[in-house]
Write a protein that holds these residues in place. Structure first.
Motif, short mmCIF file in Angstrom:
data_model
loop_
_atom_site.label_atom_id
_atom_site.label_comp_id
_atom_site.label_asym_id
_atom_site.label_seq_id
_atom_site.Cartn_x
_atom_site.Cartn_y
_atom_site.Cartn_z
N ALA A 153 -12.27 0.15 3.50
CA ALA A 153 -13.64 0.02 4.00
C ALA A 153 -14.35 -1.16 3.34
O ALA A 153 -15.06 -1.92 4.01
N ALA A 154 -14.15 -1.33 2.04
CA ALA A 154 -14.77 -2.45 1.33
C ALA A 154 -14.25 -3.78 1.86
O ALA A 154 -15.01 -4.75 2.00
N ALA A 155 -12.96 -3.85 2.15
CA ALA A 155 -12.38 -5.08 2.70
C ALA A 155 -12.94 -5.35 4.10
O ALA A 155 -13.29 -6.49 4.42
N GLN A 156 -13.05 -4.31 4.91
CA GLN A 156 -13.57 -4.49 6.26
C GLN A 156 -15.04 -4.90 6.26
O GLN A 156 -15.49 -5.63 7.14
N ALA A 157 -15.78 -4.45 5.26
CA ALA A 157 -17.20 -4.78 5.14
C ALA A 157 -17.41 -6.13 4.47
O ALA A 157 -18.56 -6.58 4.32
N GLY A 158 -16.34 -6.78 4.03
CA GLY A 158 -16.45 -8.06 3.39
C GLY A 158 -16.88 -7.99 1.93
O GLY A 158 -17.27 -8.97 1.33
N ARG A 159 -16.78 -6.81 1.34
CA ARG A 159 -17.19 -6.62 -0.05
C ARG A 159 -16.02 -6.74 -1.04
O ARG A 159 -16.24 -6.83 -2.24
N LEU A 160 -14.80 -6.71 -0.52
CA LEU A 160 -13.61 -6.78 -1.37
C LEU A 160 -12.54 -7.54 -0.61
O LEU A 160 -12.18 -7.16 0.51
N ARG A 161 -12.06 -8.61 -1.21
CA ARG A 161 -10.99 -9.39 -0.58
C ARG A 161 -9.66 -8.67 -0.77
O ARG A 161 -9.41 -8.07 -1.81
N GLN A 162 -8.81 -8.77 0.23
CA GLN A 162 -7.52 -8.08 0.18
C GLN A 162 -6.57 -8.70 -0.83
O GLN A 162 -5.72 -8.01 -1.37
N ARG A 163 -6.69 -9.95 -1.10
CA ARG A 163 -5.80 -10.61 -2.05
C ARG A 163 -6.42 -10.64 -3.44
O ARG A 163 -6.50 -11.69 -4.07
N THR A 164 -6.87 -9.46 -3.88
CA THR A 164 -7.41 -9.32 -5.22
C THR A 164 -6.65 -8.21 -5.94
O THR A 164 -6.08 -7.31 -5.31
N ILE A 165 -6.69 -8.28 -7.25
CA ILE A 165 -6.03 -7.26 -8.05
C ILE A 165 -6.67 -5.90 -7.81
O ILE A 165 -5.98 -4.89 -7.68
N ALA A 166 -8.00 -5.86 -7.69
CA ALA A 166 -8.69 -4.58 -7.48
C ALA A 166 -8.22 -3.91 -6.19
O ALA A 166 -7.93 -2.71 -6.18
N TYR A 167 -8.14 -4.67 -5.11
CA TYR A 167 -7.71 -4.11 -3.82
C TYR A 167 -6.28 -3.60 -3.90
O TYR A 167 -5.99 -2.47 -3.48
N GLN A 168 -5.39 -4.42 -4.42
CA GLN A 168 -3.98 -4.02 -4.51
C GLN A 168 -3.79 -2.82 -5.43
O GLN A 168 -3.00 -1.92 -5.15
N LEU A 169 -4.53 -2.81 -6.53
CA LEU A 169 -4.42 -1.70 -7.48
C LEU A 169 -4.93 -0.40 -6.87
O LEU A 169 -4.30 0.66 -7.05
N MET A 170 -6.04 -0.45 -6.15
CA MET A 170 -6.55 0.76 -5.50
C MET A 170 -5.54 1.29 -4.48
O MET A 170 -5.30 2.50 -4.40
N ASN A 171 -4.94 0.39 -3.72
CA ASN A 171 -3.93 0.81 -2.75
C ASN A 171 -2.70 1.38 -3.44
O ASN A 171 -2.14 2.38 -3.00
N LEU A 172 -2.27 0.75 -4.52
CA LEU A 172 -1.10 1.23 -5.26
C LEU A 172 -1.36 2.62 -5.84
O LEU A 172 -0.51 3.51 -5.71
N LEU A 173 -2.50 2.79 -6.47
CA LEU A 173 -2.80 4.10 -7.08
C LEU A 173 -2.92 5.19 -6.01
O LEU A 173 -2.33 6.27 -6.15
N GLY A 174 -3.68 4.92 -4.97
CA GLY A 174 -3.87 5.92 -3.92
C GLY A 174 -2.57 6.28 -3.22
O GLY A 174 -2.23 7.45 -3.05
N SER A 175 -1.81 5.27 -2.82
CA SER A 175 -0.56 5.53 -2.11
C SER A 175 0.49 6.13 -3.03
O SER A 175 1.32 6.94 -2.61
N GLY A 176 0.45 5.76 -4.31
CA GLY A 176 1.39 6.35 -5.28
C GLY A 176 1.15 7.84 -5.44
O GLY A 176 2.11 8.63 -5.48
N VAL A 177 -0.10 8.22 -5.53
CA VAL A 177 -0.45 9.66 -5.61
C VAL A 177 0.01 10.38 -4.35
O VAL A 177 0.65 11.44 -4.42
#
Length: 87
Positions: A20-44
Motif C-alpha cells: 500500500a505504501a508503494a502504491q501510494a508513492g510513500r515507499l519505493r520498491q527498490r529500498t531495503i525497507a520495502y524488501q525487508l517488510m516483504n521478506l519478514l511478512g512472507s517468511g512468517v
C-alpha cells in the motif's frame, strides 16, 4: 484466536503495508525497507504454510520470500559497491 492466527495476520499486514505504501508513492520498491517488510511478512506466512502443510500457500509465500531476499541482497551489494572506499 490462537497465536498462530495472530502471527499470520501480522505477516499479511506487513506485506500489505509495504504494498500500500508503494502504491501510494510513500515507499519505493527498490529500498531495503520495502524488501525487508516483504521478506519478514512472507517468511512468517511461508513458515505457517509449511507447518499447516498448505503446499500452494507455501509455494506462493516461499517464492515471495526468496525473491524478496534476492532483492534485499542485491540492494545491499549495490550499496557496498557505490559507497566511497574508506582510506
Amino acid at each position: 484466536m490462537h497465536a498462530l492466527d495472530v502471527l499470520e495476520i501480522v505477516g499479511a499486514v506487513t506485506i500489505l503495508i509495504a504494498f500500500a505504501a508503494a502504491q501510494a508513492g510513500r515507499l519505493r520498491q527498490r529500498t531495503i525497507a520495502y524488501q525487508l517488510m516483504n521478506l519478514l511478512g512472507s517468511g512468517v506466512l511461508a513458515t505457517i504454510a509449511a507447518i499447516q502443510l498448505s503446499w500452494g500457500f507455501l509455494l506462493l509465500e516461499g517464492s515471495w520470500a526468496v525473491i524478496s531476499l534476492i532483492g534485499l541482497l542485491t540492494l545491499k551489494r549495490h550499496q557496498r559497491a557505490t559507497r566511497p572506499e574508506d582510506r
